[in-house]
Each structure stands twice: as structure tokens, then as C-alpha cells.
Motif scaffolding. Sequence first.
Motif, PDB file in Angstrom:
ATOM      1  N   ILE A 106     -22.949   1.317  23.577  1.00  0.00           N
ATOM      2  CA  ILE A 106     -22.747   0.607  24.842  1.00  0.00           C
ATOM      3  C   ILE A 106     -21.251   0.528  25.101  1.00  0.00           C
ATOM      4  O   ILE A 106     -20.467   0.173  24.213  1.00  0.00           O
ATOM      5  CB  ILE A 106     -23.367  -0.803  24.785  1.00  0.00           C
ATOM      6  CG1 ILE A 106     -24.866  -0.714  24.484  1.00  0.00           C
ATOM      7  CG2 ILE A 106     -23.133  -1.539  26.109  1.00  0.00           C
ATOM      8  CD1 ILE A 106     -25.541  -2.070  24.297  1.00  0.00           C
ATOM      9  N   THR A 107     -20.837   0.883  26.306  1.00  0.00           N
ATOM     10  CA  THR A 107     -19.421   0.878  26.669  1.00  0.00           C
ATOM     11  C   THR A 107     -18.835  -0.519  26.525  1.00  0.00           C
ATOM     12  O   THR A 107     -19.463  -1.506  26.902  1.00  0.00           O
ATOM     13  CB  THR A 107     -19.258   1.345  28.127  1.00  0.00           C
ATOM     14  OG1 THR A 107     -19.961   2.575  28.306  1.00  0.00           O
ATOM     15  CG2 THR A 107     -17.794   1.557  28.480  1.00  0.00           C
ATOM     16  N   PRO A 108     -17.607  -0.630  25.991  1.00  0.00           N
ATOM     17  CA  PRO A 108     -16.970  -1.946  25.837  1.00  0.00           C
ATOM     18  C   PRO A 108     -16.912  -2.723  27.148  1.00  0.00           C
ATOM     19  O   PRO A 108     -16.846  -2.144  28.242  1.00  0.00           O
ATOM     20  CB  PRO A 108     -15.557  -1.595  25.339  1.00  0.00           C
ATOM     21  CG  PRO A 108     -15.701  -0.284  24.665  1.00  0.00           C
ATOM     22  CD  PRO A 108     -16.765   0.456  25.440  1.00  0.00           C
ATOM     23  N   VAL A 109     -16.911  -4.043  27.029  1.00  0.00           N
ATOM     24  CA  VAL A 109     -17.019  -4.903  28.211  1.00  0.00           C
ATOM     25  C   VAL A 109     -15.815  -4.801  29.134  1.00  0.00           C
ATOM     26  O   VAL A 109     -15.925  -5.111  30.328  1.00  0.00           O
ATOM     27  CB  VAL A 109     -17.232  -6.376  27.799  1.00  0.00           C
ATOM     28  CG1 VAL A 109     -18.559  -6.543  27.080  1.00  0.00           C
ATOM     29  CG2 VAL A 109     -16.083  -6.870  26.923  1.00  0.00           C
ATOM     30  N   MET A 110     -14.650  -4.379  28.637  1.00  0.00           N
ATOM     31  CA  MET A 110     -13.469  -4.369  29.504  1.00  0.00           C
ATOM     32  C   MET A 110     -13.382  -3.124  30.378  1.00  0.00           C
ATOM     33  O   MET A 110     -12.484  -3.004  31.209  1.00  0.00           O
ATOM     34  CB  MET A 110     -12.182  -4.507  28.672  1.00  0.00           C
ATOM     35  CG  MET A 110     -11.770  -3.287  27.900  1.00  0.00           C
ATOM     36  SD  MET A 110     -12.751  -3.048  26.410  1.00  0.00           S
ATOM     37  CE  MET A 110     -11.690  -1.884  25.515  1.00  0.00           C
ATOM     38  N   MET A 111     -14.320  -2.170  30.208  1.00  0.00           N
ATOM     39  CA  MET A 111     -14.268  -0.925  30.979  1.00  0.00           C
ATOM     40  C   MET A 111     -14.882  -1.120  32.368  1.00  0.00           C
ATOM     41  O   MET A 111     -15.894  -1.815  32.515  1.00  0.00           O
ATOM     42  CB  MET A 111     -14.997   0.184  30.230  1.00  0.00           C
ATOM     43  CG  MET A 111     -14.413   0.471  28.849  1.00  0.00           C
ATOM     44  SD  MET A 111     -12.699   1.032  28.934  1.00  0.00           S
ATOM     45  CE  MET A 111     -12.922   2.670  29.613  1.00  0.00           C
ATOM     46  N   PRO A 112     -14.304  -0.489  33.398  1.00  0.00           N
ATOM     47  CA  PRO A 112     -14.823  -0.662  34.759  1.00  0.00           C
ATOM     48  C   PRO A 112     -16.182  -0.006  34.989  1.00  0.00           C
ATOM     49  O   PRO A 112     -16.957  -0.451  35.830  1.00  0.00           O
ATOM     50  CB  PRO A 112     -13.743  -0.018  35.636  1.00  0.00           C
ATOM     51  CG  PRO A 112     -13.038   0.948  34.732  1.00  0.00           C
ATOM     52  CD  PRO A 112     -13.078   0.321  33.377  1.00  0.00           C
ATOM     53  N   LYS A 113     -16.463   1.069  34.230  1.00  0.00           N
ATOM     54  CA  LYS A 113     -17.782   1.708  34.290  1.00  0.00           C
ATOM     55  C   LYS A 113     -18.390   1.623  32.903  1.00  0.00           C
ATOM     56  O   LYS A 113     -17.754   2.008  31.916  1.00  0.00           O
ATOM     57  CB  LYS A 113     -17.671   3.168  34.730  1.00  0.00           C
ATOM     58  CG  LYS A 113     -17.274   3.352  36.175  1.00  0.00           C
ATOM     59  CD  LYS A 113     -17.321   4.810  36.578  1.00  0.00           C
ATOM     60  CE  LYS A 113     -16.984   4.978  38.046  1.00  0.00           C
ATOM     61  NZ  LYS A 113     -17.038   6.418  38.472  1.00  0.00           N
ATOM     62  N   ARG A 114     -19.620   1.126  32.845  1.00  0.00           N
ATOM     63  CA  ARG A 114     -20.240   0.909  31.547  1.00  0.00           C
ATOM     64  C   ARG A 114     -21.593   1.612  31.463  1.00  0.00           C
ATOM     65  O   ARG A 114     -22.336   1.678  32.451  1.00  0.00           O
ATOM     66  CB  ARG A 114     -20.411  -0.586  31.269  1.00  0.00           C
ATOM     67  CG  ARG A 114     -19.095  -1.362  31.320  1.00  0.00           C
ATOM     68  CD  ARG A 114     -19.302  -2.809  30.920  1.00  0.00           C
ATOM     69  NE  ARG A 114     -19.700  -2.898  29.511  1.00  0.00           N
ATOM     70  CZ  ARG A 114     -20.626  -3.741  29.050  1.00  0.00           C
ATOM     71  NH1 ARG A 114     -21.258  -4.554  29.888  1.00  0.00           N
ATOM     72  NH2 ARG A 114     -20.924  -3.768  27.764  1.00  0.00           N
ATOM     73  N   PHE A 115     -21.883   2.139  30.274  1.00  0.00           N
ATOM     74  CA  PHE A 115     -23.116   2.884  30.051  1.00  0.00           C
ATOM     75  C   PHE A 115     -23.807   2.376  28.788  1.00  0.00           C
ATOM     76  O   PHE A 115     -23.158   2.048  27.795  1.00  0.00           O
ATOM     77  CB  PHE A 115     -22.832   4.384  29.916  1.00  0.00           C
ATOM     78  CG  PHE A 115     -22.084   4.952  31.097  1.00  0.00           C
ATOM     79  CD1 PHE A 115     -22.747   5.285  32.267  1.00  0.00           C
ATOM     80  CD2 PHE A 115     -20.710   5.122  31.047  1.00  0.00           C
ATOM     81  CE1 PHE A 115     -22.066   5.787  33.359  1.00  0.00           C
ATOM     82  CE2 PHE A 115     -20.011   5.626  32.132  1.00  0.00           C
ATOM     83  CZ  PHE A 115     -20.689   5.951  33.297  1.00  0.00           C
ATOM     84  N   ASP A 116     -25.117   2.303  28.851  1.00  0.00           N
ATOM     85  CA  ASP A 116     -25.969   1.941  27.717  1.00  0.00           C
ATOM     86  C   ASP A 116     -26.650   3.244  27.297  1.00  0.00           C
ATOM     87  O   ASP A 116     -27.693   3.614  27.835  1.00  0.00           O
ATOM     88  CB  ASP A 116     -26.978   0.891  28.173  1.00  0.00           C
ATOM     89  CG  ASP A 116     -27.898   0.422  27.059  1.00  0.00           C
ATOM     90  OD1 ASP A 116     -27.942   1.068  26.005  1.00  0.00           O
ATOM     91  OD2 ASP A 116     -28.598  -0.585  27.263  1.00  0.00           O
ATOM     92  N   THR A 117     -26.021   3.948  26.346  1.00  0.00           N
ATOM     93  CA  THR A 117     -26.372   5.340  26.092  1.00  0.00           C
ATOM     94  C   THR A 117     -27.142   5.527  24.792  1.00  0.00           C
ATOM     95  O   THR A 117     -26.686   5.130  23.721  1.00  0.00           O
ATOM     96  CB  THR A 117     -25.107   6.212  26.045  1.00  0.00           C
ATOM     97  OG1 THR A 117     -24.359   6.023  27.246  1.00  0.00           O
ATOM     98  CG2 THR A 117     -25.462   7.681  25.907  1.00  0.00           C
TER      99      THR A 117
END
Length: 268
Positions: free
Chosen positions: A149-160
Motif C-alpha cells: 500500500i502506497t505510503p500515506v504522504m503520497m498524493p496518489k495511493r495504490f492498494d496493490t
Amino acid sequence: MSAQTPPEPRLSATILLLREAAPAPQVLMVKRHYEIDFAAGALVFPGGKAAAGDTDPGWDDWTDGDYGPVQQDARIAAIREAFEESGILLARHSKARGPGAPLVGADLALELAPHRAAVDRGEQPFLDLMREHGLVLALDSLIHFGHWITPVMMPKRFDTHFYVAPAPSGQVAAHDGRETTDAVWLSASDALAQEKSGQATIIFPTRMNLVKLARANSLADAQARFAAEPVITVLPEPGRTEAQEPCLFIPAEAGYGQTVELLSNVKV
């Protein structure tokens, strides 16, 4: 959404298509187009965001394997993305279906190749294409391999969700020319060596999953090894090293052999 509220991660799926080779199995990697806004120019595994059609309840009759809503949606997305980006199709004829049954060969994959762009653009539902040709997706051929899961501070996040699967015999990979500009088969060790020497750009989650894949010395070993290993969710946590360098921490129990990554090494 306030500035303090991180965006919700979008369900995504990635597939590590493997073929036998010596001294280690090879994995299919595609090069992202330089004009793509995420991981531009990077070597990645075929994959992407789940589409609305991936959650269509109609898929229940056109898939092999029972995995529940999230895993079914992610596996459908993984197979669809592999088809769009490489032309490889993990499917069976509906009249010869069932977990473990043979997958379609090169002739049918080539016949359906002209539909890749329309499926990618959402102009032709992937489910309709499978129905029209009497095919079912081989969800059971995918082994759950990783979950990032993309870190929370990133503007685009993915649950991959990452999967490994043997590539169907005879099918040929070809990049799509839109999202990807090349398709290559590499051992995990060779891909990591290219990244280390500066010949290739590989983002952090991809690199870590290559490190994990490199432990397998054959296709059979990869299938048996990773089917038996638990998948631990990795949500990298921002922090600082003892030297006060900004970094990301990942859980040791995830089994990647690394728990700290300097932010200066993280490519997006």
C-alpha cells in the motif's frame, strides 16, 4: 478532503509472469512510457488500477477459482492488465474449464490481440470479450505473492496485490505502444543488476519483489515456495534513520530481507 486526510488507496494488481530458464526463471517486465505520470520510463511488471468492469458480478460465471470479492476483483484486474500491456492471456475455453486445466495457446491470444486497445480504453468490456469467445479467466493460476500500500504522504495511493503465474506455453509477449514501450524477459537477478548499474529504473516495490523472486531457482520452486509463504501487507512508514536521514520502514516479517529504504532512493 482536507490537507491532513490522505487519499484512499485504489485497488490495483500486478502480475509476475514467469517462464522456465537456466539458471533461474525469467519474469516478464515492461518499460513504462516516458509520458506516463507514474513510474515513467521504469521497468515494471504488467499491472495497474482495477477498473469498474473488474467488479462486475457477471464474472462469477466466467472465472475459475473462488477467492471472495477483493481477491477476485484484483485477480481479474491482474489478468486484464497483463492482456492489455503484453498480449498474454490467462484464460481457458469454457468447455474445458476447471482449476489446473490447460490455458489457451498462442493462436487464440493472437486472434484477440487486436482488441487490447479497445479493452484498455474501456470501449470494449473485457467480460464481453471473454463471453463472445467462450473463455473463462484462470484466476486459480495466480499465486498471491505480495501486498503493498502506497505510503500515506503520497498524493496518489495504490492498494496493490502482486501475483506470480506461469506464462502460458507458446504465447508471445508484445508491448502495447501506449502505456509501455518494451517487453523483456529477465531473471530477477539480471533485472536487479541492470538497476544497480544504472541501465534500468526500477521503483522500490518492484525492486523488493524482484529480490523476493530471486530466491526461486526454478518455475516449480517459485510456485511451491510462494504458495506456501504468507503474504504480509507492506505499508511503508516514513521516518528517519539513526543518522537522521529521511527513510521508509517496512516490516521485517514481510520477508524482503530489508526494512529501511532511504527516501533519496525512492523513485516515483
